[in-house]
Design a protein around this motif. Structure first.
Motif, mmCIF file in Angstrom:
data_model
loop_
_atom_site.group_PDB
_atom_site.id
_atom_site.type_symbol
_atom_site.label_atom_id
_atom_site.label_comp_id
_atom_site.label_asym_id
_atom_site.label_seq_id
_atom_site.Cartn_x
_atom_site.Cartn_y
_atom_site.Cartn_z
ATOM 1 N N LEU A 40 -27.395 -26.019 -24.243
ATOM 2 C CA LEU A 40 -26.928 -27.405 -24.249
ATOM 3 C C LEU A 40 -27.717 -28.243 -23.243
ATOM 4 O O LEU A 40 -28.092 -27.762 -22.178
ATOM 5 N N SER A 41 -27.927 -29.499 -23.583
ATOM 6 C CA SER A 41 -28.632 -30.410 -22.684
ATOM 7 C C SER A 41 -27.698 -31.008 -21.627
ATOM 8 O O SER A 41 -28.157 -31.514 -20.614
ATOM 9 N N GLU A 42 -26.389 -30.957 -21.888
ATOM 10 C CA GLU A 42 -25.415 -31.482 -20.925
ATOM 11 C C GLU A 42 -24.091 -30.740 -21.069
ATOM 12 O O GLU A 42 -23.871 -30.027 -22.035
ATOM 13 N N GLN A 43 -23.242 -30.906 -20.067
ATOM 14 C CA GLN A 43 -21.935 -30.252 -20.070
ATOM 15 C C GLN A 43 -21.015 -30.926 -21.087
ATOM 16 O O GLN A 43 -20.973 -32.154 -21.167
ATOM 17 N N GLN A 74 -17.508 -32.303 -22.707
ATOM 18 C CA GLN A 74 -16.221 -32.838 -22.270
ATOM 19 C C GLN A 74 -15.151 -32.000 -22.952
ATOM 20 O O GLN A 74 -15.109 -31.938 -24.183
ATOM 21 N N ILE A 131 -19.737 -33.173 -26.962
ATOM 22 C CA ILE A 131 -20.869 -33.710 -26.209
ATOM 23 C C ILE A 131 -21.109 -35.082 -26.813
ATOM 24 O O ILE A 131 -21.375 -35.188 -28.012
ATOM 25 N N GLN A 132 -20.950 -36.095 -25.966
ATOM 26 C CA GLN A 132 -20.913 -37.481 -26.400
ATOM 27 C C GLN A 132 -19.813 -37.584 -27.454
ATOM 28 O O GLN A 132 -18.681 -37.299 -27.145
ATOM 29 N N THR A 160 -24.633 -26.765 -32.396
ATOM 30 C CA THR A 160 -23.933 -26.904 -31.115
ATOM 31 C C THR A 160 -23.691 -25.582 -30.390
ATOM 32 O O THR A 160 -23.069 -25.585 -29.323
#
Length: 155
Positions: A41-44, A46, A75-76, A37
């Motif tokens: 990263l593929s996404e921002q 939370q 993330i998720q 991690t």
């Protein structure tokens, strides 16, 4: 300027608020899924942040005030990091009217401590392999009023 402008606090009878010391009481940082991690990263993520304040009397005029900060990033459903900090200050309050003691302890003292606690969280997240988490300024008046409304602080 006259010498009276430079007199010590011993002769003053007005309200006094002094920070005697500041310290980390508890600090933890968890990075359970590293190294997976800490790369690109593929996404921002939370990010959720928790803030609480508390105070306890240690003597006639000495009080320990604690800011508790917690933050976690996911993330998720995968946890990236979790950090928690109890940052304290030892304050001496003299000649503070009784009705003002609680707001001074739960609003003014945390305002003085917050920049230091914020920096510790930023350093911990950066040292953990992530961008530094800069927690937004906290509305300690709003937090105090919310706690009073919820009955956590006596009226």
């Amino acid at each position: 300027m006259s010498d009276e402008n430079f007199q010590g606090l011993e002769g003053e009878t007005g309200p006094q608020l002094r920070v005697l010391t500041q310290y980390i009481k508890d600090l933890s940082f968890e990075n359970p899924n590293a190294p997976r991690t800490v790369g690109p990263l593929s996404e921002q993520p939370q990010i959720s942040v928790r803030v609480d304040v508390g105070a306890q009397r240690l003597g006639e005029t000495e009080f320990e005030v604690t800011i508790s900060l917690g933050a976690e990033a996911k993330i998720q459903d995968e946890l990236m990091f979790l950090t928690e900090l109890d940052y304290c200050g030892l304050f001496r309050l003299v000649n503070i009217p009784a009705e003002q003691l609680e707001p001074v302890l739960l609003v003014e003292c945390p305002r003085m401590l917050f920049p230091f606690a914020r920096r510790i969280i930023a350093d911990a997240t950066r040292d953990g392999g992530f961008p530094p988490l800069l927690i937004d300024p906290v509305d300690f008046v709003g937090l105090y009023q919310q706690r009073r409304t919820e009955g956590e602080v006596p009226n």
